[in-house]
Write an enzyme that holds these catalytic residues in place. Structure first.
Site: not given
Ligand code: NAP
Length: 259
Positions: A13, A46, A70, A111, A134, A138
């Site tokens: 991710g 997973d 997530a 988040t 969401y 979290k």
């Molecule tokens: N992006 C933002 O703007 C933002 C802002 C605030 C907080 N956050 C928090 O930061 C964290 C990372 O966010 P991100 O933007 O990097 O998310 P992301 O790009 O959507 O990546 C999500 C990750 O979760 C993995 N995943 C999904 N289902 C899964 C499962 N069943 N088992 C194991 N892994 C699984 C995905 O793997 P695959 O894709 O390989 O399935 C991917 O690596 C999250 O906790 C999010 O709530 C994000």
């Protein structure tokens, strides 16, 4: 190469990829996991399969776990609340239980969406009040991570906005526990971000106008302004802030004609 083993969930991710690179650059022995995306350098995991998680954590015996995985799109959470709860809450709990069994602290990435966005900036002691599912999942994930073992009390909950790279020093600080915030210093609307991106890319933007009445009825509600007070993290010398424009310049530089 250090023999400190770091396990990163969600390493395919946005945040997990950046964190993986950062730990590799620090010469850590870093294992990243992916779920649906196949990546040669990552392990398939997973997180909703409890036995799979237990087997991996028990085999690797990491010094720390950075839990990035997530379901993080509010619309996706609303479309399938049960699946989001399984990953964001239940899988977080079971990961923390098995990590605790091998003595590994977990850095749970939360988040800014745990707050309602009405009274920023939010400090770590402010009461969360998520406005969508969401944010609620979290928040439940945070509570699960922090409650797993009151005796060891070594898990860290990092609320972030927006994701830049990662406060990578945190897992290496064994004495830390509790809730920390990190966010950029600027309060920008999506329109202001687009204008800055266009300027960096040398593209026209006068045709883009801010919408004074953002749609509310069909979309999942989002908090308006969730800037976070990062002072608890900064007091540790760990908060790093890059102005938005500088971050965009760095990110797109390889694709600009003069590069
Ligand atoms: N992006 C933002 O703007 C933002 C802002 C605030 C907080 N956050 C928090 O930061 C964290 C990372 O966010 P991100 O933007 O990097 O998310 P992301 O790009 O959507 O990546 C999500 C990750 O979760 C993995 N995943 C999904 N289902 C899964 C499962 N069943 N088992 C194991 N892994 C699984 C995905 O793997 P695959 O894709 O390989 O399935 C991917 O690596 C999250 O906790 C999010 O709530 C994000």
């Amino acid at each position: 190469m250090s023999d400190v083993v770091i396990l990163i969930t969600g390493a395919s991710g946005l945040l997990g990829r950046a964190a993986h690179k950062k730990f590799e650059a620090e010469n850590c022995l870093v294992y990243g996991t992916t779920c649906s995306r196949t990546r040669e350098h990552l392990l398939h995991l997973d997180l909703t399969a409890e036995e799979e998680v237990r087997a991996l954590v028990t085999r690797l015996r990491p010094a720390a776990v950075l839990h990035c995985a997530a379901v993080r799109f509010p619309d996706q959470v609303d479309a399938d609340p049960a699946a989001a709860t399984r990953l964001n809450v239940e899988a977080t709990r079971s990961l923390c239980v098995v990590a605790d069994a091998v003595g590994a602290p977990v850095l749970y990435i939360s988040t800014d969406y745990v707050f309602d966005g009405k009274q920023p900036p939010y400090s770590v002691t402010d009461l969360p009040g998520p406005v969508n599912l969401y944010g609620r999942t979290k928040l439940l994930g945070e509570q699960a991570a922090l409650a797993v073992n009151p005796e060891t009390d070594h898990n860290v909950d990092l609320r972030v906005l927006p994701v830049e790279a990662c406060a990578c020093g945190v897992p290496q600080e064994p004495e830390l526990s509790g809730v920390f915030h990190w966010s950029g210093k600027e309060g920008l609307t999506k329109y202001q971000m687009v204008v800055q991106m266009a300027e960096v890319l040398g593209l026209p933007h006068s045709h883009i106008e801010p919408n004074p009445n953002p749609p509310t009825s069909s979309a999942v509600p989002r908090p308006y302004d969730t800037r976070l007070d990062s002072s608890r993290l900064e007091a540790l010398g760990l908060g790093r802030h890059t102005p938005f424009r500088t971050g965009i310049q760095t990110a797109v530089r390889p694709w600009l004609p003069s590069a």
